[in-house]
Each structure stands twice: as structure tokens, then as C-alpha cells.
Scaffold this motif. Structure first.
Motif, PDB file in Angstrom:
ATOM      1  N   MET A   1       1.453  16.220 -14.217  1.00  0.00           N
ATOM      2  CA  MET A   1       0.324  15.635 -14.913  1.00  0.00           C
ATOM      3  C   MET A   1      -0.731  15.237 -13.886  1.00  0.00           C
ATOM      4  O   MET A   1      -0.406  14.886 -12.765  1.00  0.00           O
ATOM      5  CB  MET A   1       0.778  14.414 -15.706  1.00  0.00           C
ATOM      6  CG  MET A   1      -0.353  13.766 -16.476  1.00  0.00           C
ATOM      7  SD  MET A   1       0.154  12.325 -17.401  1.00  0.00           S
ATOM      8  CE  MET A   1       1.001  13.092 -18.751  1.00  0.00           C
ATOM      9  N   TYR A   2      -1.920  15.305 -14.277  1.00  0.00           N
ATOM     10  CA  TYR A   2      -3.010  15.005 -13.366  1.00  0.00           C
ATOM     11  C   TYR A   2      -3.256  13.502 -13.255  1.00  0.00           C
ATOM     12  O   TYR A   2      -3.025  12.751 -14.199  1.00  0.00           O
ATOM     13  CB  TYR A   2      -4.278  15.701 -13.841  1.00  0.00           C
ATOM     14  CG  TYR A   2      -4.157  17.190 -13.798  1.00  0.00           C
ATOM     15  CD1 TYR A   2      -4.206  17.934 -14.965  1.00  0.00           C
ATOM     16  CD2 TYR A   2      -3.994  17.851 -12.600  1.00  0.00           C
ATOM     17  CE1 TYR A   2      -4.092  19.307 -14.939  1.00  0.00           C
ATOM     18  CE2 TYR A   2      -3.875  19.227 -12.558  1.00  0.00           C
ATOM     19  CZ  TYR A   2      -3.924  19.956 -13.728  1.00  0.00           C
ATOM     20  OH  TYR A   2      -3.812  21.316 -13.682  1.00  0.00           O
ATOM     21  N   LYS A   6      -3.386  10.363 -16.224  1.00  0.00           N
ATOM     22  CA  LYS A   6      -2.553   9.169 -16.140  1.00  0.00           C
ATOM     23  C   LYS A   6      -3.408   7.904 -16.105  1.00  0.00           C
ATOM     24  O   LYS A   6      -3.048   6.889 -16.688  1.00  0.00           O
ATOM     25  CB  LYS A   6      -1.646   9.228 -14.918  1.00  0.00           C
ATOM     26  CG  LYS A   6      -0.502  10.202 -15.080  1.00  0.00           C
ATOM     27  CD  LYS A   6       0.437  10.087 -13.915  1.00  0.00           C
ATOM     28  CE  LYS A   6       1.677  10.912 -14.151  1.00  0.00           C
ATOM     29  NZ  LYS A   6       2.687  10.679 -13.126  1.00  0.00           N
ATOM     30  N   ILE A   7      -4.533   7.971 -15.425  1.00  0.00           N
ATOM     31  CA  ILE A   7      -5.435   6.812 -15.383  1.00  0.00           C
ATOM     32  C   ILE A   7      -5.990   6.542 -16.778  1.00  0.00           C
ATOM     33  O   ILE A   7      -6.062   5.389 -17.206  1.00  0.00           O
ATOM     34  CB  ILE A   7      -6.552   7.018 -14.349  1.00  0.00           C
ATOM     35  CG1 ILE A   7      -5.964   6.976 -12.932  1.00  0.00           C
ATOM     36  CG2 ILE A   7      -7.649   5.961 -14.504  1.00  0.00           C
ATOM     37  CD1 ILE A   7      -6.934   7.344 -11.827  1.00  0.00           C
ATOM     38  N   ARG A   8      -6.370   7.585 -17.502  1.00  0.00           N
ATOM     39  CA  ARG A   8      -6.875   7.405 -18.872  1.00  0.00           C
ATOM     40  C   ARG A   8      -5.824   6.736 -19.752  1.00  0.00           C
ATOM     41  O   ARG A   8      -6.137   5.842 -20.538  1.00  0.00           O
ATOM     42  CB  ARG A   8      -7.283   8.747 -19.472  1.00  0.00           C
ATOM     43  CG  ARG A   8      -8.626   9.221 -19.021  1.00  0.00           C
ATOM     44  CD  ARG A   8      -9.175  10.401 -19.818  1.00  0.00           C
ATOM     45  NE  ARG A   8      -8.292  10.947 -20.817  1.00  0.00           N
ATOM     46  CZ  ARG A   8      -7.914  12.226 -20.890  1.00  0.00           C
ATOM     47  NH1 ARG A   8      -8.373  13.100 -20.026  1.00  0.00           N
ATOM     48  NH2 ARG A   8      -7.119  12.638 -21.848  1.00  0.00           N
ATOM     49  N   ALA A  49      -4.412   1.177  -9.213  1.00  0.00           N
ATOM     50  CA  ALA A  49      -3.024   0.867  -9.570  1.00  0.00           C
ATOM     51  C   ALA A  49      -2.839  -0.637  -9.776  1.00  0.00           C
ATOM     52  O   ALA A  49      -2.215  -1.058 -10.755  1.00  0.00           O
ATOM     53  CB  ALA A  49      -2.082   1.384  -8.494  1.00  0.00           C
ATOM     54  N   ASP A  50      -3.375  -1.433  -8.871  1.00  0.00           N
ATOM     55  CA  ASP A  50      -3.245  -2.891  -8.996  1.00  0.00           C
ATOM     56  C   ASP A  50      -3.916  -3.394 -10.263  1.00  0.00           C
ATOM     57  O   ASP A  50      -3.354  -4.213 -10.988  1.00  0.00           O
ATOM     58  CB  ASP A  50      -3.845  -3.592  -7.773  1.00  0.00           C
ATOM     59  CG  ASP A  50      -3.012  -3.413  -6.516  1.00  0.00           C
ATOM     60  OD1 ASP A  50      -1.850  -2.965  -6.613  1.00  0.00           O
ATOM     61  OD2 ASP A  50      -3.536  -3.721  -5.424  1.00  0.00           O
ATOM     62  N   PHE A  59       0.917   7.250 -10.411  1.00  0.00           N
ATOM     63  CA  PHE A  59      -0.217   8.162 -10.512  1.00  0.00           C
ATOM     64  C   PHE A  59      -0.008   9.449  -9.716  1.00  0.00           C
ATOM     65  O   PHE A  59      -0.592  10.464 -10.027  1.00  0.00           O
ATOM     66  CB  PHE A  59      -1.505   7.469 -10.057  1.00  0.00           C
ATOM     67  CG  PHE A  59      -1.895   6.337 -10.960  1.00  0.00           C
ATOM     68  CD1 PHE A  59      -2.344   6.574 -12.238  1.00  0.00           C
ATOM     69  CD2 PHE A  59      -1.780   5.029 -10.539  1.00  0.00           C
ATOM     70  CE1 PHE A  59      -2.690   5.531 -13.093  1.00  0.00           C
ATOM     71  CE2 PHE A  59      -2.125   3.980 -11.373  1.00  0.00           C
ATOM     72  CZ  PHE A  59      -2.579   4.232 -12.655  1.00  0.00           C
ATOM     73  N   MET A  60       0.826   9.420  -8.693  1.00  0.00           N
ATOM     74  CA  MET A  60       1.039  10.580  -7.839  1.00  0.00           C
ATOM     75  C   MET A  60       2.132  11.525  -8.330  1.00  0.00           C
ATOM     76  O   MET A  60       2.151  12.686  -7.973  1.00  0.00           O
ATOM     77  CB  MET A  60       1.363  10.135  -6.408  1.00  0.00           C
ATOM     78  CG  MET A  60       0.245   9.335  -5.756  1.00  0.00           C
ATOM     79  SD  MET A  60      -1.337  10.180  -5.691  1.00  0.00           S
ATOM     80  CE  MET A  60      -0.955  11.530  -4.618  1.00  0.00           C
TER      81      MET A  60
END
Length: 64
Positions: A1-2, A6-8, A49-50, A59-60
Motif C-alpha cells: 500500500m502506498y 495510509k496517511i489518508r 506519524a506523531d 506508513f512504510m
């Protein structure tokens, strides 16, 4: 996954938009959406991330 996807997802879990996250962290507008092709610096990824309550590893990783 990109990373961006993941941030979204993490943003949605935290009731914040990616644009609002960028503004809060002092990032350039629309910079996070480019992180799938241009890897972010460790400092920027750590800040995201924090703020979103996740680890950098989350995320990685390519799973999910």
C-alpha cells in the motif's frame, strides 16, 4: 500500500483532512500526495506519524 493512502486512512480516523494536516505541520500544500513517488524525509514522516498516533513503520510497510 502506498504511503499517501495510509496517511489518508489515518487522517480519516483522526477527523482531519490531509490538507489540514499539511497546514498544521507547516508543509507545502499538496506535498504529502507526492510521497508515493518522492519519499519524504525522516523528519517529515515522523511529524505525520506523531500527529496521527501511528508509528513510522505503519506508513512504510507494504501490507494492509
Amino acid at each position: 500500500m502506498y504511503i499517501y493512502k495510509k496517511i489518508r486512512i489515518a487522517c480519516a480516523e483522526n477527523d482531519i483532512t490531509v490538507a489540514a494536516l499539511e497546514q498544521e505541520l507547516g508543509f507545502a500544500r499538496s506535498s504529502i500526495c507526492k510521497w508515493d513517488t518522492n519519499r519524504p524525509s525522516v523528519d517529515k514522516l515522523k511529524a505525520v506519524a506523531d500527529r496521527l498516533g501511528k508509528t513510522m513503520d505503519y506508513f512504510m510497510q507494504d501490507d494492509v
